[in-house]
Design a protein around this motif. Sequence first.
Motif, PDB file in Angstrom:
ATOM      1  N   ALA A   1       0.842  -1.196   0.000  1.00  0.00           N
ATOM      2  CA  ALA A   1       0.000   0.000   0.000  1.00  0.00           C
ATOM      3  C   ALA A   1       0.875   1.243   0.000  1.00  0.00           C
ATOM      4  N   SER A   2       0.597   2.175  -0.900  1.00  0.00           N
ATOM      5  CA  SER A   2       1.407   3.385  -0.995  1.00  0.00           C
ATOM      6  C   SER A   2       0.554   4.546  -1.486  1.00  0.00           C
ATOM      7  N   ARG A   3       1.026   5.754  -1.222  1.00  0.00           N
ATOM      8  CA  ARG A   3       0.375   6.941  -1.770  1.00  0.00           C
ATOM      9  C   ARG A   3       1.379   8.082  -1.835  1.00  0.00           C
ATOM     10  N   THR A   4       1.051   9.074  -2.656  1.00  0.00           N
ATOM     11  CA  THR A   4       1.892  10.248  -2.847  1.00  0.00           C
ATOM     12  C   THR A   4       1.203  11.469  -2.253  1.00  0.00           C
ATOM     13  N   LEU A   5       1.931  12.229  -1.436  1.00  0.00           N
ATOM     14  CA  LEU A   5       1.407  13.438  -0.806  1.00  0.00           C
ATOM     15  C   LEU A   5       2.147  14.635  -1.398  1.00  0.00           C
ATOM     16  N   VAL A   6       1.435  15.442  -2.184  1.00  0.00           N
ATOM     17  CA  VAL A   6       2.051  16.580  -2.858  1.00  0.00           C
ATOM     18  C   VAL A   6       2.119  17.762  -1.906  1.00  0.00           C
ATOM     19  N   GLU A   7       3.329  18.226  -1.637  1.00  0.00           N
ATOM     20  CA  GLU A   7       3.541  19.380  -0.771  1.00  0.00           C
ATOM     21  C   GLU A   7       3.492  20.671  -1.577  1.00  0.00           C
ATOM     22  N   ARG A   8       4.053  20.641  -2.787  1.00  0.00           N
ATOM     23  CA  ARG A   8       4.133  21.871  -3.578  1.00  0.00           C
ATOM     24  C   ARG A   8       4.356  21.557  -5.051  1.00  0.00           C
ATOM     25  N   THR A   9       3.660  22.297  -5.923  1.00  0.00           N
ATOM     26  CA  THR A   9       3.905  22.277  -7.361  1.00  0.00           C
ATOM     27  C   THR A   9       3.880  23.727  -7.820  1.00  0.00           C
TER      28      THR A   9
ATOM     29  N   ARG B   1       7.233  16.174  -3.144  1.00  0.00           N
ATOM     30  CA  ARG B   1       6.266  15.120  -2.808  1.00  0.00           C
ATOM     31  C   ARG B   1       6.819  14.179  -1.747  1.00  0.00           C
ATOM     32  N   ALA B   2       5.994  13.839  -0.774  1.00  0.00           N
ATOM     33  CA  ALA B   2       6.333  12.812   0.212  1.00  0.00           C
ATOM     34  C   ALA B   2       5.713  11.499  -0.245  1.00  0.00           C
ATOM     35  N   ARG B   3       6.457  10.415  -0.078  1.00  0.00           N
ATOM     36  CA  ARG B   3       5.984   9.093  -0.488  1.00  0.00           C
ATOM     37  C   ARG B   3       5.703   8.254   0.758  1.00  0.00           C
ATOM     38  N   GLU B   4       4.510   7.745   0.813  1.00  0.00           N
ATOM     39  CA  GLU B   4       4.097   6.945   1.970  1.00  0.00           C
ATOM     40  C   GLU B   4       3.955   5.485   1.559  1.00  0.00           C
ATOM     41  N   ILE B   5       4.599   4.601   2.309  1.00  0.00           N
ATOM     42  CA  ILE B   5       4.503   3.161   2.076  1.00  0.00           C
ATOM     43  C   ILE B   5       4.078   2.498   3.378  1.00  0.00           C
ATOM     44  N   GLU B   6       2.956   1.782   3.317  1.00  0.00           N
ATOM     45  CA  GLU B   6       2.404   1.075   4.482  1.00  0.00           C
ATOM     46  C   GLU B   6       2.258   2.009   5.685  1.00  0.00           C
ATOM     47  N   GLY B   7       1.780   3.233   5.420  1.00  0.00           N
ATOM     48  CA  GLY B   7       1.465   4.165   6.494  1.00  0.00           C
ATOM     49  C   GLY B   7       2.591   5.060   6.952  1.00  0.00           C
TER      50      GLY B   7
ATOM     51  N   ILE C   1       8.298   7.838   3.997  1.00  0.00           N
ATOM     52  CA  ILE C   1       9.709   7.455   4.093  1.00  0.00           C
ATOM     53  C   ILE C   1      10.580   7.977   2.949  1.00  0.00           C
ATOM     54  N   ILE C   2       9.967   8.598   1.925  1.00  0.00           N
ATOM     55  CA  ILE C   2      10.734   9.182   0.819  1.00  0.00           C
ATOM     56  C   ILE C   2      10.243  10.603   0.589  1.00  0.00           C
ATOM     57  N   LEU C   3      11.189  11.517   0.426  1.00  0.00           N
ATOM     58  CA  LEU C   3      10.869  12.886   0.033  1.00  0.00           C
ATOM     59  C   LEU C   3      11.504  13.124  -1.331  1.00  0.00           C
ATOM     60  N   ASP C   4      10.659  13.299  -2.351  1.00  0.00           N
ATOM     61  CA  ASP C   4      11.147  13.551  -3.705  1.00  0.00           C
ATOM     62  C   ASP C   4      11.011  15.032  -4.034  1.00  0.00           C
ATOM     63  N   LYS C   5      12.124  15.623  -4.438  1.00  0.00           N
ATOM     64  CA  LYS C   5      12.143  17.031  -4.839  1.00  0.00           C
ATOM     65  C   LYS C   5      12.592  17.067  -6.296  1.00  0.00           C
TER      66      LYS C   5
ATOM     67  N   ASP D   1      12.999  17.624   6.069  1.00  0.00           N
ATOM     68  CA  ASP D   1      12.902  16.168   6.144  1.00  0.00           C
ATOM     69  C   ASP D   1      12.026  15.748   7.320  1.00  0.00           C
ATOM     70  N   HIS D   2      12.282  16.336   8.482  1.00  0.00           N
ATOM     71  CA  HIS D   2      11.538  15.959   9.690  1.00  0.00           C
ATOM     72  C   HIS D   2      10.085  16.414   9.625  1.00  0.00           C
ATOM     73  N   ARG D   3       9.832  17.499   8.921  1.00  0.00           N
ATOM     74  CA  ARG D   3       8.470  18.014   8.806  1.00  0.00           C
ATOM     75  C   ARG D   3       7.621  17.173   7.862  1.00  0.00           C
ATOM     76  N   LEU D   4       8.226  16.692   6.784  1.00  0.00           N
ATOM     77  CA  LEU D   4       7.463  16.004   5.753  1.00  0.00           C
ATOM     78  C   LEU D   4       7.573  14.481   5.795  1.00  0.00           C
ATOM     79  N   LEU D   5       8.529  13.966   6.568  1.00  0.00           N
ATOM     80  CA  LEU D   5       8.717  12.517   6.650  1.00  0.00           C
ATOM     81  C   LEU D   5       8.557  12.017   8.077  1.00  0.00           C
ATOM     82  N   ASP D   6       8.302  10.722   8.193  1.00  0.00           N
ATOM     83  CA  ASP D   6       8.278  10.068   9.507  1.00  0.00           C
ATOM     84  C   ASP D   6       9.672   9.518   9.775  1.00  0.00           C
ATOM     85  N   LEU D   7      10.558  10.392  10.246  1.00  0.00           N
ATOM     86  CA  LEU D   7      11.962  10.013  10.415  1.00  0.00           C
ATOM     87  C   LEU D   7      12.259   9.359  11.752  1.00  0.00           C
TER      88      LEU D   7
END
Length: 239
Positions: A94-102, A128-134, A137-141, A189-195
């Motif tokens: 299970a995964s989803r993409t969370l768009v922070e800014r475009t 975009r932040a990438r969520e896998i299994e809740g 864990i990935i921040l794509d810029k 990183d800490h704001r947008l990811l579950d680090l």
Amino acid sequence: MRENKYLQIYNEYSNQILSGQLVPGTKLPSESELAEAYSTSRETVRKALNLLFREGYIHKIKGRGSFVLDMTRMDFPVTGLISFKEMADTLGTASRTLVERTINETAGSTLARHLQIPPETLVWKVIRAREIEGDRIILDKDYFRADIVPFLSEEIAEGSLYEYLEQELGLKISYAKKLISVEPSTEEDHRLLDLKSYTHIVVVRNYVYLENTVLFQYTESRHRLDKFQFVDFARRVKR
């Protein structure tokens, strides 16, 4: 766009191998059988098999044929260009993409240096932040030259950007230069990811080129340390 026959063969077999439909050790049909099945020439089939061989999907044994290699170790390949959607589909989780800014704005000096463009050049910036299994864990810029990618939206960014670039815009994405490092995590990183308690992050910088060798995209893909192993496939070349 119509897909080249050799790419059709490559894509169908690589997908079957990655999905587990073809298990390690499975022998592929012969060149003659594949040529007949796909109504094409043996030369085209040979081109597809060579690509599967170079990318580490199969091993060729002289006089015996082509056999599927074990791909389970290839969680996040260093070589090759793969989108998050393609990777998530392969993982089957299970995964989803969370768009922070475009946003469309001028590059500025730092980004201009990465993309080899004047600082005043317009670029698209997609965070975009990438969520896998809740877990995020990935921040794509991602940063794209606006003269090559004239329009992007949050809706497009929520899906597969490469699917949009290749199928809608008709861009021919060819290759990338990658730099991988472990760096201190940032406030972003800490704001947008579950680090959790991690103080460092794996950063993969991609410089992506079109078929005509034009550098059109720069990406920083930031990964939580405990979630990915970066792997490559190598063959020994006898000299």
